[in-house]
Every structure is written in structure tokens, then in C-alpha cells.
Write a protein that holds these residues in place. Structure first.
Motif, PDB file in Angstrom:
ATOM      1  N   MET A 115      39.462  42.072  41.381  1.00  0.00           N
ATOM      2  CA  MET A 115      39.827  42.974  40.133  1.00  0.00           C
ATOM      3  C   MET A 115      40.294  44.365  40.839  1.00  0.00           C
ATOM      4  SD  MET A 115      37.998  41.910  36.999  1.00  0.00           S
ATOM      5  CE  MET A 115      38.438  43.107  36.159  1.00  0.00           C
ATOM      6  N   GLY A 116      39.370  44.526  42.235  1.00  0.00           N
ATOM      7  CA  GLY A 116      40.037  46.189  42.671  1.00  0.00           C
ATOM      8  C   GLY A 116      41.007  46.179  43.047  1.00  0.00           C
ATOM      9  N   LEU A 117      40.809  45.254  44.287  1.00  0.00           N
ATOM     10  CA  LEU A 117      41.993  44.403  45.286  1.00  0.00           C
ATOM     11  C   LEU A 117      43.566  45.331  44.107  1.00  0.00           C
ATOM     12  CD1 LEU A 117      40.735  42.642  47.541  1.00  0.00           C
ATOM     13  CD2 LEU A 117      42.481  45.205  48.263  1.00  0.00           C
ATOM     14  N   VAL A 118      43.257  43.990  43.190  1.00  0.00           N
ATOM     15  CA  VAL A 118      44.916  44.635  42.288  1.00  0.00           C
ATOM     16  C   VAL A 118      44.839  45.921  42.022  1.00  0.00           C
ATOM     17  CG1 VAL A 118      45.535  43.447  39.737  1.00  0.00           C
ATOM     18  CG2 VAL A 118      43.894  41.737  41.317  1.00  0.00           C
ATOM     19  N   LEU A 119      43.815  46.858  40.987  1.00  0.00           N
ATOM     20  CA  LEU A 119      44.242  48.456  40.788  1.00  0.00           C
ATOM     21  C   LEU A 119      44.796  48.431  41.685  1.00  0.00           C
ATOM     22  CD1 LEU A 119      43.420  49.949  38.772  1.00  0.00           C
ATOM     23  CD2 LEU A 119      41.601  50.297  39.737  1.00  0.00           C
TER      24      LEU A 119
END
Length: 405
Positions: A173-177
Motif C-alpha cells: 500500500m505504501g509503494l502504491v501510494l
């Protein structure tokens, strides 16, 4: 939007697929093939590219089903885990579930950048998606293949697979963000990690204690209502921390662990119910994920995905395990076996739907590669677990009980 078939047709299809999956699990045990692989295969055969011709491309629904299934699988995994077996391996288990996942992501991401020619963030995103061992895959394959491991390997593997999903989910989720909102600085994500893990652990413990207290105190009129009560508990111990900004997946496993150590009425009946529910969730999740993939798209990524899967199994996972277990009492054979049991399952495929729903340009490539990596992992690692246990000398002696690890 295409019109849905009549309800009786949908129920007929669901019944046939579930029946085939149950029979396939028994056949898989005889053939030495993990049932998870057969569940995926049935879903693929029933899908749009197979003879079944069922068109399914609803990634949001697949993600929802995967989330619900994982909640019950993790909660059940916690229920069946004995604290007396977890306590001695708590340190190594947490190291594998956090540092091990991070190292696997970094190493696999570096390989993905070279093999697939992706940008750094996209390559690391693929590494994050396939970074965690899958609780449902590990639990079911160890159980299905009746692999007897000397203590404390089995509780370590099950504890790692039950607690490393939150780390992989956070990294994904952090990398998608970062990919969808490049203006967000990296340092802002770090406090979010502390919040998710801290709240997930704390609320999982508190909600587990509260749930155990309720199960001891509440007297229901019918034994069957205790099963319904436990379903409500599993949903609440996931959703409350998630709504408050914590990791609901970590909370579900911790709460299940706490409840499993308690004594309450109809405990054995409740455990039998959750064993069956866990199987239902597992089969349903793999069937839907099998329906979701388009096999005709896999040959195009097969060479690169095969190379990446081999690098993950033979280099990234072993290096991550060795570095995570520095200073522990595990010998070389045990570390080698722990590295080999890093099965990838449905969770990476569920995580691969996040880039699709976010609309990333390379999302379909990431999904197809992830699916191929999972197939190879379950096929190669899942089928060779008994052989690996013998080769690395980690089989339990005859007098050791399998449950002891």
C-alpha cells in the motif's frame, strides 16, 4: 455491464466448483500435489479462457473476498496455535515476519528491475507483493502433506506465515501510494507503519482478551449460536483496528491466539467449525483468484516470471532467512528448510489487485507475473516439502508429536 445469471444458476456453479475442489484436495493428497494448486486450476478451467467460459474480471470483488477469507484463515490459525510452542520462537518469528519480508522485497525488487526492466518503485512494488509467505498455503500444505517437523520449526513457520502478511500489505500500500502520489515524501510512510503494527498488536490483544471473557460468560440458548458468535468476533477484531488505523490482519491472528489459549463452553465444537470454515475460505479464495486470471496472457510473461520465481526461491528468500536468523540457535539445515518453506499463495495475488484498482500502467503485468510466481512456488516448493524435510534433516523423531513442531 453484463447481466448476472439467475440465482439458481450461480448457486449451481458454486456448488459444482466447491464439490470439485473438495474431491480435488483428496486427489491432490494421493498424487502429492498441493490442493491449493488444484483449486487454482479448477478456477482457471472454469474461467473465461477455459472450457467453463465464466467471465470474471471484478478485481474489487476478488480483493474483498480475499480480505474476508484471510481474516478467517488468520483467526483460525491463531486459534490452533499454542502459546507454549510460540513463546520459544517469538523473537526469530518476529524477525522473519518483519526484517525477512523487507529484505525479500528489496532483493526481489532488484531482480525484478533487471529481469522485467521496470522502474525502481514498480520493481519494489512487485517485490513487496510477493514478499510474504502465505498463511493459508503454509497451514494447508503442512497439514495436507502430514509433514512431521522437529520442534520448534513447525510453530515458527506457522507463526511467521500468520504474522508477516501485515508487513507485506503495508509495503504494498505504501509503494502504491508513492506511485500514485509522487508528491508524498517517503518519511511520511514510516509513522504509518508504527501506527498500523502497534495498534494491530495492542487491539488484537485487548479484543482477544475481551472475546475470551465473553465466550466464558455469555450463555447462549443453542450450541450452534457459539459458532455465529465467533464469526462476529473474527469480523470485529479485524474491522475495529482497521477502522482506527491499525493492522486488522495482525489483530485477527493475535486475537485468535489469545482466544485459543482460553477455556470456554463448546470449545472443541467451535474449533471444528473454524477448521471447516478455514477450508471453505481457502477454497473459495483460490477458486475466485483462478477465475480472475486469464491463462492466455501468461505465456507472454512465462520466461521472465520463471526466472524471477527461481531467483526468489533460491536467492532472495534464503538470503532474507539467513540474515533474519543471525544469532539464533537454528543450524544450517533448519535455516535451509525454513527458506524452502517460503510458499507464496493467494495473498500475493490479492495484493496484486491493489495496483490494478489504483490504475497503475504496469498493473496487469505485475498481476500476471505474480500469478505465475505463485503457481511455480506452490508447484515446486509445495510438492517437495517432505523431500526437503528429509534432505535437510529436520523430520521429527517417532516419539515427537507432530503438533509440537
Amino acid at each position: 455491464m453484463s447481466e448476472l445469471p439467475r440465482p439458481e444458476i450461480l448457486l449451481l456453479i458454486a456448488g459444482i466448483l466447491l464439490l470439485l475442489s473438495v474431491l480435488a484436495s483428496r486427489l491432490g493428497g494421493r498424487l502429492g500435489v498441493p490442493g491449493l494448486l488444484l483449486f487454482l486450476g479448477i478456477g482457471m478451467l472454469a474461467g473465461s479462457d477455459g472450457p467453463g467460459g465464466i467471465w470474471f474480471d471484478n478485481y474489487a470483488l476478488a480483493q474483498l473476498v480475499g480480505t474476508v477469507a484471510l481474516v478467517f484463515i488468520l483467526f483460525s490459525g491463531g486459534l490452533f496455535t499454542r502459546w507454549s510452542t510460540v513463546r520459544p520462537i517469538l523473537g526469530p518469528g518476529l524477525s522473519l515476519a518483519t526484517l525477512g519480508v523487507l529484505l525479500t522485497m528489496l532483493l526481489t525488487g532488484a531482480f525484478a528491475r533487471w529481469v522485467l526492466n521496470l522502474g525502481w518503485l514498480e520493481a519494489l512494488l512487485l517485490g513487496a507483493i510477493v514478499s510474504s509467505t502465505d498463511a493459508s498455503a503454509v497451514f494447508s500444505v503442512l497439514r495436507e502433506r502430514a509433514v512431521r517437523l522437529r520442534r520448534p520449526l513447525r510453530p515458527l513457520l506457522e507463526f511467521e506465515s500468520g504474522t508477516n502478511d501485515p508487513m507485506a500489505i503495508f509495503l504494498t500500500m505504501g509503494l502504491v501510494l508513492l506511485l500514485t502520489r509522487p508528491e508524498v515524501p517517503l518519511w511520511q510512510i514510516l509513522p504509518l507503519f508504527v501506527q498500523q503494527m502497534g495498534l494491530g498488536l495492542l487491539l488484537g490483544l485487548l479484543l482477544g482478551l475481551g472475546s475470551a471473557w465473553l465466550l466464558r460468560r455469555v450463555r447462549l440458548g443453542y450450541a450452534g449460536l457459539y459458532a455465529v458468535f465467533s464469526v462476529a468476533i473474527a469480523l470485529l477484531v479485524f474491522s475495529i483496528p482497521a477502522v482506527l488505523g491499525g493492522s486488522g490482519f495482525l489483530a485477527a491472528y493475535v486475537a485468535g491466539l489469545v482466544v485459543g489459549q482460553s477455556d470456554f463452553p463448546h470449545k472443541s465444537t467451535l474449533f471444528s467449525f473454524h477448521e471447516g470454515l478455514g477450508w471453505l475460505m481457502e477454497i473459495g479464495m483460490f477458486l475466485i483468484l483462478g477465475l480472475l486470471v486469464f491463462p492466455s496472457q501468461l505465456p507472454g510473461v512465462a520466461p521472465a516470471a520463471t526466472l524471477l520465481a527461481l531467483l526468489l526461491m533460491l536467492v532472495a528468500r534464503p538470503m532474507a532467512v539467513w540474515l533474519s536468523l543471525i544469532g539464533t540457535r537454528f543450524n544450517r539445515g533448519e535455516k535451509a528448510f525454513i527458506a524452502w518453506v517460503g510458499l507464496r499463495g493467494a495473498i500475493p495475488i490479492v495484493l496484486a489487485t491493489f495496483p490494478l484498482l489504483a490504475g497503475l500502467e504496469s498493473a496487469q503485468l505485475l498481476f500476471n507475473v505474480t500469478f505465475f510466481v505463485v503457481l511455480l512456488s506452490v508447484l515446486v516448493q509445495g510438492t517437495t516439502l517432505p523431500l526437503a524435510a528429509r534432505l535437510f534433516g529436520v523430520e521429527a523423531k517417532a516419539e515427537e508429536h507432530p503438533a509440537d513442531g
